[in-house]
Scaffold this motif. Sequence first.
Motif, PDB file in Angstrom:
ATOM      1  N   THR A  18       2.024   6.961  -2.709  1.00 27.92           N
ATOM      2  CA  THR A  18       0.939   5.993  -2.947  1.00 27.92           C
ATOM      3  C   THR A  18       0.945   5.524  -4.393  1.00 27.92           C
ATOM      4  OG1 THR A  18      -0.408   7.091  -1.250  1.00 27.92           O
ATOM      5  CG2 THR A  18      -1.550   5.635  -2.796  1.00 27.92           C
ATOM      6  N   ALA A  74       3.883   3.088  -5.033  1.00 25.00           N
ATOM      7  CA  ALA A  74       3.614   1.739  -4.523  1.00 25.00           C
ATOM      8  C   ALA A  74       2.584   1.023  -5.385  1.00 25.00           C
ATOM      9  CB  ALA A  74       3.136   1.820  -3.073  1.00 25.00           C
ATOM     10  N   ALA A  75       1.529   1.753  -5.765  1.00 20.87           N
ATOM     11  CA  ALA A  75       0.494   1.132  -6.603  1.00 20.87           C
ATOM     12  C   ALA A  75       1.038   0.798  -7.983  1.00 20.87           C
ATOM     13  CB  ALA A  75      -0.706   2.070  -6.717  1.00 20.87           C
ATOM     14  N   HIS A  76       1.880   1.695  -8.515  1.00 15.82           N
ATOM     15  CA  HIS A  76       2.466   1.477  -9.846  1.00 15.82           C
ATOM     16  C   HIS A  76       3.311   0.202  -9.866  1.00 15.82           C
ATOM     17  CE1 HIS A  76       4.310   2.477 -13.670  1.00 15.82           C
ATOM     18  NE2 HIS A  76       5.495   2.384 -13.118  1.00 15.82           N
ATOM     19  N   LEU A  77       4.166   0.055  -8.873  1.00 10.46           N
ATOM     20  CA  LEU A  77       5.017  -1.133  -8.814  1.00 10.46           C
ATOM     21  C   LEU A  77       4.183  -2.396  -8.606  1.00 10.46           C
ATOM     22  CD1 LEU A  77       7.966   0.245  -6.654  1.00 10.46           C
ATOM     23  CD2 LEU A  77       7.894  -0.063  -9.133  1.00 10.46           C
ATOM     24  N   GLU A  78       3.168  -2.285  -7.772  1.00  8.62           N
ATOM     25  CA  GLU A  78       2.329  -3.454  -7.500  1.00  8.62           C
ATOM     26  C   GLU A  78       1.529  -3.857  -8.744  1.00  8.62           C
ATOM     27  OE1 GLU A  78       0.693  -6.562  -5.318  1.00  8.62           O
ATOM     28  OE2 GLU A  78       2.422  -5.261  -4.966  1.00  8.62           O
ATOM     29  N   ILE A  79       1.027  -2.863  -9.462  1.00 11.99           N
ATOM     30  CA  ILE A  79       0.250  -3.164 -10.677  1.00 11.99           C
ATOM     31  C   ILE A  79       1.126  -3.834 -11.718  1.00 11.99           C
ATOM     32  CG2 ILE A  79      -0.886  -2.071 -12.646  1.00 11.99           C
ATOM     33  CD1 ILE A  79      -2.064  -0.052 -10.683  1.00 11.99           C
ATOM     34  N   ARG A  84       3.858  -5.531 -11.224  1.00 10.52           N
ATOM     35  CA  ARG A  84       4.234  -6.881 -10.790  1.00 10.52           C
ATOM     36  C   ARG A  84       3.073  -7.856 -10.970  1.00 10.52           C
ATOM     37  NH1 ARG A  84       3.765 -10.174  -6.637  1.00 10.52           N
ATOM     38  NH2 ARG A  84       2.362  -8.756  -5.535  1.00 10.52           N
ATOM     39  N   GLU A  85       1.894  -7.457 -10.527  1.00  9.39           N
ATOM     40  CA  GLU A  85       0.765  -8.370 -10.587  1.00  9.39           C
ATOM     41  C   GLU A  85       0.223  -8.543 -11.994  1.00  9.39           C
ATOM     42  OE1 GLU A  85      -2.168  -7.018  -7.886  1.00  9.39           O
ATOM     43  OE2 GLU A  85      -1.037  -7.562  -6.080  1.00  9.39           O
ATOM     44  N   GLU A 114       4.399 -14.507  -9.618  1.00  9.90           N
ATOM     45  CA  GLU A 114       5.362 -14.198  -8.558  1.00  9.90           C
ATOM     46  C   GLU A 114       6.344 -15.338  -8.310  1.00  9.90           C
ATOM     47  OE1 GLU A 114       5.332 -12.686  -3.889  1.00  9.90           O
ATOM     48  OE2 GLU A 114       3.461 -13.074  -4.976  1.00  9.90           O
TER      49      GLU A 114
END
Length: 543
Positions: A362, A365-370, A372-373, A378
């Motif tokens: 978890t 996934a959150a680390h990569l999403e943070i 990126r965003e 994008e």
Amino acid sequence: MNLRPRILLMTALLLGALLATMYYAASSRLAGSYAQFEQRLGETHLAGLQQWFAHELQGLEATNGDWSSWNATWDFAAAPAQRYIDDNLAVGGLAQLRIHLFVIFGRDGRPLLGVHNRPADDADVAPAADDPAFVARGRGGVALQLRDVLQPCGEHELAQLAALPGLTALASDSRRRMSGLLRLGAQAYLYSARPILDNAGQGPVHGVLLVARRVDRALLDTLTQMNSVPLQAVDTQQPWPGGAGEHWLEHTPDGELFGWLRFDGADGRPALVLRSGPLPDLRPQAIAAEEWLRYTLLLAGGACVLLVLGLLERLVLRRIAAIDAGVAEIERSRDPGARRIADSGHDELARLGHALNRMLDTLQAAHLEIIREALHDELTGLANRRRVFDALLAAIATQDARLALLLIDLDGFKAVNDTLGHAAGDTVLRTVAGRLRAATRRTDLPARLGGDEFVVLVVAGDAREDAQWLARKFAHAIARPVPYGDTYAQVTASIGIALYPQDGRDAETLFAAADAALYAVKRAGRDGWRFATDQPAATLDDR
């Protein structure tokens, strides 16, 4: 004797022998570990000093890059003029950048300008009595004047600088760079030398710019405050142990530890020698730790420790160590996906491993999403709104900040979407982003706010002059047709420019001023740019 007393007696004897062995082994190991830790602490301290000087050199190289790849310096190297000194050097610019030595050499290696940026009452500023001051001359041999805190370099100093190995080669190769430490008399300097090019970083090379920063008492005091360890410069002729390399640790007879650090100049001779220390003494902690170990081992123990030790190691400790090693590796790598935690079995430790792995998945996934965003748009790969706002707030918080905000809106983008489709619109946005990225400098920050709106934050140089220069480049770049399939999409740019602090002292006000200027361009016919404080909008045709 019954079995029970014999087991108790044997257990007591074995436990006593085990505790005694553990104490002597641990005591010896503890003393050696503290000595090793003290040694590594000293080496880490010296390595940190080396990294700090390397960081200072990188900053100095970046500053030199801004000055040497600038049309004003390029023109001066070709034809020295008084205006360059008055507009750029005599207004405190060098002091803000902590530049103490500013020297321009011509393509033939002769000095064109050599100044010290130091107060007039500084004992180091004047050339030696046998070193006549160098006089810079412009067109027709007219002497150029130095004002304020600028003092001339001595001719012997300039000759020493000109003799730096590899300096003359910079004037014939636009890709070469030089940096390091040098020594002029009793003073050590961090220096950077680069070929002088135009704004675009192109030739022909008109000469070489050398900037230097003094390694003086103030700088060493700053390092002392950062590290809480005294630091002083010593005689460069100080004897150096053979095979010691660039640094070594000195153990004095009274047990104190001092660090020595040497920086060699381009000629291979020592330019700066530093002595750091005394470093923190860990002997009291080692004695206290040994006493704690003694009392702990004397009070600890019992028959149950010996009986359960094997099972504890096999069923619990070994598996906990594996979990700890996995967590430690993840902590070192800062990557939640670097390693999986052992989770074989069906007991509590297995369930703990399962739970940790689910949590790490978890987090990954959150680390990569943070990331990126938080950092990128994008579609275009540019910085996004959050990042540019954070950079703007950080720039405003710096002392004496001068910056510009260029707000860009694409003219005709809706027509592209309506006639060619949204895929063509996305192609236009990606192409415009690439052109903005190519047109900006490494000190500028291009970003996409959303839709067909872009923004560029300019945080270096002359904010107004640089903003106008960049606006012209952006307008020309964006106006070029964008290939799409067997046709072309055509857009132009309306650009609003706000300057800090003239047009606002906070991010919201600056964006509002730039937005107002942008829509003034829209009303004036689009395809141009305007400063928030100007009345008429500048169009691409006007330029």
